[in-house]
Design a protein around this motif. Sequence first.
Motif: not given
Ligand code: FES
Length: 197
Positions: A122-123, A144
């Motif tokens: 969820g980043c 990410c």
């Molecule tokens: S949150 Fe782990 S790779 Fe994107």
Amino acid sequence: MFCGKKNCDYSDLGTGAVRRRSFFGLFFGLAGGAMAFAIPIYAAIKSVIDPLKNKGLGGKFYLLTSLDSLDEIPQKFPIADDIKDAWITIPRQTIGNVYVRKIQEGNETKVLAWQSLCPHAGCTIGLKTQENPETQNVELLFSCPCHTAHFDLNGKLLDKKPDAPRNMDLLETKIENGQIYVKFEVFAFGTPEKKSS
Ligand code: FES
């Protein structure tokens, strides 16, 4: 009670009329007190329940921009909606972001939109340039920052890692009168399949 006249009749003092007034005063006092307690208790319960109801916030189409303003480079758009919290509605709060790009396939113009949250944990996914070691060309990628998953500009996961389970989450789009709408949804994180959260 002082009547303000010369000849006043104070004979009902301490009688039934006064007792009735006392009763009604007591009744409304108690009712008001009960309301004073009930309202914050109701608000507290509602504030606990509402976030559960709001969990599915989104799930509908949001107007983004005009088709003409898009190109092949992905653009990031915030999604805004009204947030209901207990007694108040906070208008136009950002509930998420999407990436959108337009591609041409023959005569067909396609619009692709993705959830900006990484399907791993969820980043928020960003865009970055990186040199391709094979072609030495500098390429634009989705990236990410949390566990360095990379996705191409079609949202395809490039570096298969155990902790980056799937491609970026493609969202439904529609075009009406030259305007782009996207169905904003958040999917479960960390699962190989895309499924509703
Ligand atoms: S949150 Fe782990 S790779 Fe994107």
